[in-house]
Design an enzyme around this catalytic site. Structure first.
Site, PDB file in Angstrom:
ATOM      1  N   TYR A  94     -21.945 -18.988  64.415  1.00  0.00           N
ATOM      2  CA  TYR A  94     -22.034 -17.761  63.610  1.00  0.00           C
ATOM      3  C   TYR A  94     -23.349 -17.706  62.836  1.00  0.00           C
ATOM      4  CZ  TYR A  94     -17.057 -16.663  64.174  1.00  0.00           C
ATOM      5  OH  TYR A  94     -15.829 -16.333  64.662  1.00  0.00           O
ATOM      6  N   ARG A 100       1.048 -45.563  36.513  1.00  0.00           N
ATOM      7  CA  ARG A 100       1.177 -44.525  37.537  1.00  0.00           C
ATOM      8  C   ARG A 100       0.040 -44.682  38.549  1.00  0.00           C
ATOM      9  NH1 ARG A 100       1.587 -41.913  32.720  1.00  0.00           N
ATOM     10  NH2 ARG A 100      -0.406 -40.874  33.117  1.00  0.00           N
ATOM     11  N   CYS A 109     -16.555 -23.079  62.061  1.00  0.00           N
ATOM     12  CA  CYS A 109     -15.709 -21.910  62.293  1.00  0.00           C
ATOM     13  C   CYS A 109     -14.309 -22.170  61.736  1.00  0.00           C
ATOM     14  CB  CYS A 109     -15.602 -21.614  63.784  1.00  0.00           C
ATOM     15  SG  CYS A 109     -17.155 -21.663  64.672  1.00  0.00           S
ATOM     16  N   MET A 110     -13.420 -21.177  61.893  1.00  0.00           N
ATOM     17  CA  MET A 110     -12.084 -21.344  61.335  1.00  0.00           C
ATOM     18  C   MET A 110     -11.329 -22.489  62.024  1.00  0.00           C
ATOM     19  SD  MET A 110      -9.013 -18.573  60.978  1.00  0.00           S
ATOM     20  CE  MET A 110      -9.846 -17.456  59.864  1.00  0.00           C
ATOM     21  N   ASP A 111     -11.437 -22.554  63.360  1.00  0.00           N
ATOM     22  CA  ASP A 111     -10.649 -23.548  64.097  1.00  0.00           C
ATOM     23  C   ASP A 111     -11.493 -24.538  64.874  1.00  0.00           C
ATOM     24  OD1 ASP A 111      -8.247 -22.054  63.461  1.00  0.00           O
ATOM     25  OD2 ASP A 111      -9.009 -20.586  64.905  1.00  0.00           O
ATOM     26  N   HIS A 157      -1.780 -39.059  29.782  1.00  0.00           N
ATOM     27  CA  HIS A 157      -2.684 -39.165  30.934  1.00  0.00           C
ATOM     28  C   HIS A 157      -4.114 -39.320  30.437  1.00  0.00           C
ATOM     29  CE1 HIS A 157      -3.623 -39.021  35.069  1.00  0.00           C
ATOM     30  NE2 HIS A 157      -3.922 -37.745  35.183  1.00  0.00           N
ATOM     31  N   ARG A 162      -4.405 -30.685  28.272  1.00  0.00           N
ATOM     32  CA  ARG A 162      -3.842 -29.967  29.402  1.00  0.00           C
ATOM     33  C   ARG A 162      -2.407 -29.602  29.066  1.00  0.00           C
ATOM     34  NH1 ARG A 162      -4.074 -32.914  35.294  1.00  0.00           N
ATOM     35  NH2 ARG A 162      -2.256 -34.028  34.488  1.00  0.00           N
ATOM     36  N   LYS A 215       2.692 -36.969  44.738  1.00  0.00           N
ATOM     37  CA  LYS A 215       2.567 -35.520  44.532  1.00  0.00           C
ATOM     38  C   LYS A 215       1.631 -34.931  45.577  1.00  0.00           C
ATOM     39  CE  LYS A 215      -1.173 -36.376  41.305  1.00  0.00           C
ATOM     40  NZ  LYS A 215      -1.576 -36.473  39.924  1.00  0.00           N
TER      41      LYS A 215
END
Ligand SMILES: *Cc1c(COP(=O)(O)O)cnc(C)c1O
Length: 757
Positions: free
Chosen positions: A652, A608, A700-702, A551, A522, A424
């Site tokens: 930043y 599982r 930073c973002m990238d 589970h 759940r 999953k």
């Protein structure tokens, strides 16, 4: 070795008068090539039984079999030889002992944790230069099956043999020694890995040294080249034979290429044998939508051996593998171009430079391309050109490690217990497809995904094994039914809708999985809903309960055993009621990874397996009795380096303040790639060239910046964010979270690479 059936039977303490000559000992039915000269050994393992393939192989021309019993449909066959033994695995070992006893030559036995294959291949290349007839273990065949198969390759005229021995439990080395009987022993570097089956590092080393019991010389060193040089001296050969011999990698990488090509790069020793196994790997990845292309360099062979005959064999392999197009690069292969089938589109050139000069991206389009050639001749550059735009941040996934982890858990379970492999969330972030292929061929009982789309993607990619969809608030029933996905059902309403839809689509006895609520709070049926559930199920033939499951909430909480026990009790009571009132058999399962490790007696019919597959233990290290291998490694690349004086601020908000003169590296990976911003400002480190380098300032973002003042770094160096050197557990602890989250957060834009060793 070439033996008659009579001799093979004799070696196994049996009798036969058959004079059939055998050259090939086969254990993997898929690898059949010289049928008439093959004896097939029908090995039984937890997940497979070679006896199943006997009839097929007979049809394919095989006439000799080592079996524990003759399969029923073969009874009455008179033109084949069956040697019946008690234990086929033991028989191939005995056979190897026999083969070994027929040759009296130097045999080099190599063991250790790291570098075995490197030392073996260095020696192999050097010995070929010296014109020796060498037999060696293919790739890193060093297991209880691999070693006997390797020894079988000895021939009457072999001059030197090199075999690797690997062990993962104490007691195995003695058996390996009996088969290999080395005259020269080599112990490479010992590390802390693979410690699972041993009490201590010392006991591991002691076990490994058992290989050397009868050796005349034994060499121990952590330097691979020095070891190889020592062995050459011991053989009376000059260590200078190693000059110019590069160290091989055992990796076989699969990359995306230009124009929807798929590239397979094999960096292993470039000889005929390795080509054969790389072609085999390629064949398993063929699809109708891509042509099959081979780019092949000059091959390594014995000094003095006739090149024409070497390439004639290559031409045969190329034909067998169904190659459509071939590019031969190098003076020798070019001079032998006449041996290749004229029906295969082929081009030959003298050097990789010639290729690179002529290279035009549009010449390659929707092809599966195997690239096999030696790096000193420039094959890496060919690979780089053919790769789709270069990725600087990569999640590498080791599929062999997945298999090893799967088998480690398998070993904790009864042979009959099915494994539901959890893929999953895109295989916990690693990518579900390659994993699914691997697990399908490994014999897992089921795959489980979270949502229908994940299941559809697997089916479209050719996964045929059963798939459970765990959380299907189903809207697309069409997809569910047409792709044969089996839903988990957690409420009466869902169930009723499913039954209606099943009748609309004309389905009967459609497999579903009933989710029971026993303590997670759940999803799932609670005890007082069971009667309704049973009534609805009894009144329909549209669906059929394939399994009932629940589970565990606290399997990994060492102080919550009472809660877990209560869940088991509830589960037992609920499933007993369900099974007693439905007229067919229902499988049961409740254990996740932590559950398998802690409560193996609750394995029921299936378990599982999730996080453990990915090499991460949900339990503390001292509670993890099995050996897990690291599957996922996230790396990036240094793209810029700058020197800054003390007092400079970085990033930043000026949150990184340099307390000393510093060297700061910029790495192109950021929070949009899944690198949590809380790792910034020194909270976490990445590993560059074996050194921990703390993150400076805000992520930073990238991009992000790391302090590399204390180590030598250059632009282009690899940065490990997590992997064998930078445990993902440490990163997770930094955030106060679990490794599951860190792994599954690696964003889809990070390129994934899958490889086998
Ligand atoms: C994810 C999941 C598992 C696997 O859990 P691990 O801790 O990764 O082994 C098992 N069962 C269900 C229902 C799950 O959702």
């Amino acid at each position: 070795m070439k033996l008659t059936i009579k001799e093979i039977a004799y070696a196994l303490g049996r009798e036969s008068s058959s004079s059939r000559e055998i050259t090939t000992l086969l254990t993997d039915s898929r690898a059949l090539c010289r049928a008439g000269e093959t004896v097939f050994a029908a090995i039984r393992t937890d997940v497979n039984d070679g006896h199943r393939y006997v009839a097929d192989l007979y049809r394919g021309g095989v006439r000799a079999f080592i079996v524990e019993h003759v399969p029923d449909i073969m009874k009455g066959v008179t033109d084949a030889d069956f040697i019946i033994v008690d234990d086929v695995l033991d028989a191939i070992r005995q056979l190897a002992v026999y083969v070994r006893s027929k040759v009296d030559i130097p045999v080099i036995g190599i063991t250790g944790s790291r570098g075995k294959t490197v030392v073996k291949e260095l020696l192999y290349a050097a010995l070929l230069k010296a014109g020796k007839k060498v037999v060696r273990s293919p790739r890193s065949w060093n297991s209880q099956i691999g070693v006997p198969l390797s020894v079988w390759r000895l021939e009457a005229d072999t001059e030197v043999a090199i075999f690797e021995a690997g062990i993962d439990h104490s007691g195995q080395m003695e058996r390996q020694r009996e088969v290999i009987r080395p005259t020269i022993g080599v112990l490479t570097q010992i590390t802390g890995e693979h410690d699972g089956g041993f009490d201590s590092r010392e006991s591991k080393i002691a076990e490994k040294r058992k290989l050397f019991k009868d050796c005349r010389q034994v060499y121990e060193d952590s330097d691979n080249r020095r070891l190889a040089a020592d062995v050459l001296s011991a053989l009376g050969l000059p260590p200078s034979l190693l000059d110019g011999v590069g160290e091989v990698s055992t990796r076989l990488d699969v990359h995306d290429g230009v124009n929807d090509c798929l590239l397979i790069r094999d960096e292993f020793t470039a000889d005929c044998e390795a080509l054969e196994s790389a072609l085999d790997f390629m064949c398993r990845r063929k699809t109708a939508s891509r042509r099959n292309t081979l780019i092949l360099g000059d091959l390594l062979h014995r000094e003095g051996e006739d090149a024409m005959s070497v390439y004639a064999r290559v031409a045969q392999l190329v034909n067998l593998a169904g190659i459509d197009r071939m590019i031969g690069i190098g003076p020798e292969i070019s001079s032998c171009s006449s041996v290749f089938d004229p029906l295969i589109a082929s081009e030959f050139m003298l050097s990789t430079d010639d290729f690179l000069n002529r290279y035009d991206i549009s010449q390659f389009d929707r092809e599966l391309i195997l690239i096999k050639g030696r790096e000193p001749e420039g094959f890496d550059e060919i690979c780089r050109r053919l790769e789709s735009p270069r990725h600087l941040s990569i999640l590498e996934v080791n599929l062999d490690a997945v298999v090893a982890n799967y088998n480690a858990y398998r070993s904790l379970l009864n042979p009959k217990t099915g494994i539901v492999a959890m893929v999953k969330a895109s295989g916990y972030g690693t990518g579900a497809l390659e994993l699914a292929k691997t697990l399908q061929s490994q014999g897992a009982a089921y795959l489980a995904v979270a949502v229908i789309e994940e299941g559809v993607a697997l089916r479209r990619a050719g996964i045929t094994m059963p798939i459970i969809v765990l959380n299907p608030v189903t809207t697309n029933y069409q997809a569910l039914f047409s792709y044969g996905l089996e839903p988990a059902v957690f409420s009466i309403n869902e169930l009723k809708m499913l039954i209606d839809e099943a009748s609309r689509y004309g389905r009967t006895a459609y497999n579903i999985h009933i989710k029971l609520e026993t303590g997670m709070r759940r999803l799932g049926f609670v005890e007082n809903e069971l009667d309704d559930l049973i009534d609805v199920l009894s009144a329909t033939d549209r669906v059929k309960v394939a399994s009932a499951f629940s589970h565990l909430a606290t399997a990994d909480c060492l102080d919550q055993d009472a809660y877990t026990e209560a869940q088991f009790n509830t589960f037992e009571a609920m499933t007993r009621k369900l099974t007693s009132r439905l007229p067919y058999e229902i499988k049961r399962h409740i254990l996740n990874t932590a559950g398998i490790m802690r409560y193996p007696d609750r394995q029921y019919d299936m378990v599982r397996l999730g996080i453990g597959l990915y090499g991460i233990s949900p339990l503390p290290a001292d509670k993890t009795a099995i050996e897990l291998r690291c599957v996922a490694r996230l790396t990036s690349t240094v793209i810029s380096l700058k020197h800054w004086p003390a007092g400079t601020t970085v990033g930043y908000g000026r949150r990184g303040v340099l307390s000393r003169d510093s060297v700061i590296a910029t790495v192109p990976i950021g929070y949009a790639d899944g690198i949590d911003r809380h790792f910034g400002c020194g909270n976490a480190s990445f590993v560059i060239n074996g050194h921990k380098c703390p993150i400076v300032g805000n992520i930073c973002m990238d991009l992000c910046m790391v302090d590399v003042t204390d180590t030598v770094v250059k632009v282009g160096d690899q940065v490990e964010i997590f992997g064998p050197e930078a445990p993902i557990e440490t990163l997770a602890a930094t955030l106060g979270t679990i490794p599951y989250e860190v792994l599954s957060s690696v964003s889809p834009r990070v390129h994934r690479i899958y490889y086998r060793e």
